[in-house]
Write a protein that holds these residues in place. Structure first.
Motif, PDB file in Angstrom:
ATOM      1  N   SER A 164     109.977 103.806 103.283  1.00 49.73           N
ATOM      2  CA  SER A 164     109.410 104.570 104.399  1.00 49.73           C
ATOM      3  C   SER A 164     107.894 104.749 104.273  1.00 49.73           C
ATOM      4  CB  SER A 164     110.093 105.940 104.490  1.00 49.73           C
ATOM      5  OG  SER A 164     109.961 106.647 103.271  1.00 49.73           O
ATOM      6  N   SER A 165     107.289 104.138 103.271  1.00 49.49           N
ATOM      7  CA  SER A 165     105.836 104.223 103.102  1.00 49.49           C
ATOM      8  C   SER A 165     105.369 103.041 102.271  1.00 49.49           C
ATOM      9  CB  SER A 165     105.440 105.524 102.408  1.00 49.49           C
ATOM     10  OG  SER A 165     105.901 105.537 101.062  1.00 49.49           O
ATOM     11  N   GLY A 166     104.047 102.815 102.292  1.00 50.51           N
ATOM     12  CA  GLY A 166     103.490 101.718 101.509  1.00 50.51           C
ATOM     13  C   GLY A 166     103.697 101.901 100.015  1.00 50.51           C
ATOM     14  N   SER A 167     103.537 103.153  99.530  1.00 49.80           N
ATOM     15  CA  SER A 167     103.700 103.413  98.099  1.00 49.80           C
ATOM     16  C   SER A 167     105.136 103.175  97.653  1.00 49.80           C
ATOM     17  CB  SER A 167     103.272 104.848  97.771  1.00 49.80           C
ATOM     18  OG  SER A 167     104.035 105.781  98.524  1.00 49.80           O
ATOM     19  N   ASP A 168     106.116 103.574  98.496  1.00 48.06           N
ATOM     20  CA  ASP A 168     107.517 103.315  98.167  1.00 48.06           C
ATOM     21  C   ASP A 168     107.799 101.807  98.161  1.00 48.06           C
ATOM     22  OD1 ASP A 168     108.023 105.983  97.910  1.00 48.06           O
ATOM     23  OD2 ASP A 168     108.884 106.232  99.920  1.00 48.06           O
ATOM     24  N   ALA A 169     107.168 101.112  99.091  1.00 46.17           N
ATOM     25  CA  ALA A 169     107.359  99.656  99.153  1.00 46.17           C
ATOM     26  C   ALA A 169     106.824  98.985  97.891  1.00 46.17           C
ATOM     27  CB  ALA A 169     106.657  99.087 100.389  1.00 46.17           C
ATOM     28  N   ILE A 170     105.679  99.449  97.375  1.00 43.46           N
ATOM     29  CA  ILE A 170     105.099  98.876  96.159  1.00 43.46           C
ATOM     30  C   ILE A 170     106.037  99.070  94.973  1.00 43.46           C
ATOM     31  CG2 ILE A 170     103.214  99.134  94.498  1.00 43.46           C
ATOM     32  CD1 ILE A 170     101.356  99.633  96.888  1.00 43.46           C
ATOM     33  N   LYS A 171     106.669 100.245  94.887  1.00 38.20           N
ATOM     34  CA  LYS A 171     107.618 100.494  93.805  1.00 38.20           C
ATOM     35  C   LYS A 171     108.798  99.519  93.878  1.00 38.20           C
ATOM     36  CE  LYS A 171     106.538 105.450  93.445  1.00 38.20           C
ATOM     37  NZ  LYS A 171     107.055 106.832  93.642  1.00 38.20           N
ATOM     38  N   LEU A 172     109.290  99.267  95.098  1.00 39.09           N
ATOM     39  CA  LEU A 172     110.393  98.322  95.253  1.00 39.09           C
ATOM     40  C   LEU A 172     109.947  96.894  94.910  1.00 39.09           C
ATOM     41  CD1 LEU A 172     112.191  99.547  98.499  1.00 39.09           C
ATOM     42  CD2 LEU A 172     113.160  99.401  96.205  1.00 39.09           C
ATOM     43  N   LEU A 173     108.728  96.565  95.293  1.00 41.28           N
ATOM     44  CA  LEU A 173     108.205  95.236  94.959  1.00 41.28           C
ATOM     45  C   LEU A 173     108.134  95.047  93.453  1.00 41.28           C
ATOM     46  CD1 LEU A 173     105.349  94.924  97.620  1.00 41.28           C
ATOM     47  CD2 LEU A 173     107.367  93.447  97.455  1.00 41.28           C
ATOM     48  N   GLU A 174     107.719  96.076  92.757  1.00 42.02           N
ATOM     49  CA  GLU A 174     107.596  95.989  91.299  1.00 42.02           C
ATOM     50  C   GLU A 174     108.955  95.829  90.622  1.00 42.02           C
ATOM     51  OE1 GLU A 174     105.485  99.536  90.384  1.00 42.02           O
ATOM     52  OE2 GLU A 174     103.501  98.683  90.813  1.00 42.02           O
ATOM     53  N   SER A 175     109.976  96.464  91.177  1.00 34.83           N
ATOM     54  CA  SER A 175     111.300  96.396  90.552  1.00 34.83           C
ATOM     55  C   SER A 175     112.119  95.196  91.026  1.00 34.83           C
ATOM     56  CB  SER A 175     112.079  97.689  90.823  1.00 34.83           C
ATOM     57  OG  SER A 175     112.235  97.900  92.217  1.00 34.83           O
ATOM     58  N   HIS A 176     111.728  94.572  92.147  1.00 30.80           N
ATOM     59  CA  HIS A 176     112.473  93.418  92.684  1.00 30.80           C
ATOM     60  C   HIS A 176     111.545  92.234  92.955  1.00 30.80           C
ATOM     61  CE1 HIS A 176     116.201  95.760  93.554  1.00 30.80           C
ATOM     62  NE2 HIS A 176     115.353  96.753  93.770  1.00 30.80           N
ATOM     63  N   GLN A 177     110.455  92.105  92.202  1.00 28.64           N
ATOM     64  CA  GLN A 177     109.409  91.138  92.549  1.00 28.64           C
ATOM     65  C   GLN A 177     109.891  89.694  92.564  1.00 28.64           C
ATOM     66  OE1 GLN A 177     106.551  90.499  89.159  1.00 28.64           O
ATOM     67  NE2 GLN A 177     107.400  92.443  88.489  1.00 28.64           N
TER      68      GLN A 177
END
Length: 303
Positions: free
Chosen positions: A52-65
Motif C-alpha cells: 500500500s506504499s512505496g516503502s512497503d513495496a521496497i520491503k517486498l522487493l528485498e524479500s522476493h527480489q
C-alpha cells in the motif's frame, strides 16, 4: 500487505511462460479498493503480492527480489510516487518488468515518467481489465525471455573464455615447439653433420645417415605443426615475392626418392615459365605434400 497463491480455475488459459514457475506480480497502490480489484484481476494468472506504499513495496522487493517478474504501481501515492518507486526498482532490480498506472492525461508527464523509470508500459485509470491483464502477461513473458537470454549470454561468455584459454594453450604450444623441441633438434642435426665429416666405417655411416633422415623428418613435422597453429591463431605471415612458376618445383628429399624407386614411379613437373607473386617456401611445401601423397597412394609404375 498480503499475498495470494491461488491457482487459475481455467487451465486452458495458461500463457506460454507458465511452463516456468508461476510468475509473481507486485501490485502497489495506496487505495485498498484498487489493490483488491487488481488482486482479483490477476489471481487467475499470477501469484499476487500487495503493497500500500512505496516503502512497503521496497520491503517486498528485498524479500522476493529473485521471484517477482512484474511490478505494477499507481503513480500518485504519498511519500513516494510510482515513478520514484520504479526508478528505485530500475537501479536495484533491473530485470523486473515495470508498469505504471496513472490518472494523468498530460502526455509530457507520462513521457517523462517512462524515461525516468524506463517502464515497460503506462496505463491510464480507469483501466481496461482485458488490456491490463494482457499487458501484464506479456510483461511476464518478457521477464522470462530476459532470464533465458541472460543464461545464454553466460553460456556464450563461458564458451568464449574456453576459446581464449585454448588460444593461450596454442601460443604456449608454439613456444614449446620453437624452443624446447627445435633447440635440441638443431644440435642433433649439427653434430650429425660434424660426424659425417669424420672417418666412419660403413655401418657407422649408415647409422648417421638414418639419424639425419629421422631428424630432418622430425624437423619437417615441427615446421608443419607451427604452420597449422599459426594459421589457427591468425599469426601466419605470408611473404610474397616475384618468382618464376617453374622455380616453385620443390626439392625431392631422400625419403621421397626411396619411395619413388620402390614403386618405380616418376615425377613430371609441367610448370610454365611465367612470373607470379607467391610465398615460395610455402608453395614448395604444398607441392611437396601433393607429390608425397601422389607417391604414397599412387599405383606402381605410374607417372
Amino acid at each position: 500487505m498480503e499475498s495470494s497463491d491461488q491457482q487459475p480455475t481455467n487451465q486452458s488459459q495458461k500463457p506460454k511462460y507458465q511452463t516456468h514457475l508461476r510468475p509473481k506480480i507486485l501490485c502497489v497502490d495506496d487505495e485498498l479498493d484498487n489493490l483488491d480489484a487488481l488482486e482479483r484481476l490477476f489471481r487467475p494468472h499470477f501469484t499476487v503480492l500487495r503493497a500500500s506504499s512505496g516503502s512497503d513495496a521496497i520491503k517486498l522487493l528485498e524479500s522476493h527480489q529473485d521471484e517477482i517478474s512484474v511490478i505494477i504501481t499507481d503513480q500518485r501515492m504519498p511519500q513516494m510516487t510510482g515513478v520514484q518507486l520504479l526508478s528505485f526498482c530500475l537501479q536495484k532490480y533491473p530485470d523486473i518488468i515495470r508498469i505504471l498506472l496513472t490518472g494523468y492525461t498530460d502526455v509530457q508527464s507520462n513521457v517523462d515518467a517512462v524515461n525516468s523509470g524506463q517502464i515497460y508500459r503506462y496505463l491510464t485509470k480507469p483501466w481496461d481489465p482485458v488490456d491490463l491483464t494482457t499487458t501484464c502477461q506479456r510483461a511476464a513473458e518478457r521477464y522470462y525471455l530476459q532470464l533465458e537470454l541472460k543464461q545464454k549470454n553466460m553460456e556464450l561468455q563461458k564458451a568464449l573464455t574456453e576459446l581464449q584459454t585454448l588460444d593461450k594453450a596454442k601460443n604456449q604450444f608454439m613456444i614449446l615447439i620453437n624452443h624446447e623441441l627445435k633447440t635440441p633438434l638443431t644440435s642433433i642435426l649439427s653434430f650429425t653433420d660434424l660426424l659425417k665429416e669424420t672417418r666412419l666405417d660403413e655401418e657407422q655411416e649408415i647409422c648417421v645417415n638414418r639419424v639425419k633422415r629421422s631428424a630432418e623428418r622430425l624437423q619437417a613435422l615441427i615446421n608443419d605443426s607451427l604452420i597449422v597453429v599459426s594459421q589457427e591463431t591468425n599469426t601466419l605471415k605470408i611473404k610474397k615475392s616475384k618468382t618464376l612458376v617453374s622455380d616453385l618445383i620443390p626439392k625431392i628429399n631422400a625419403e621421397l626418392e626411396q619411395s619413388l624407386r620402390s614403386k618405380n614411379q616418376k615425377i613430371d613437373f609441367q610448370l610454365a615459365s611465367v612470373f607470379t607473386l607467391a610465398d615460395v617456401p610455402m608453395i614448395q611445401q604444398v607441392l611437396s605434400r601433393l607429390v608425397h601423397n601422389a607417391c604414397k597412394f599412387g599405383k606402381e609404375n605410374s607417372k
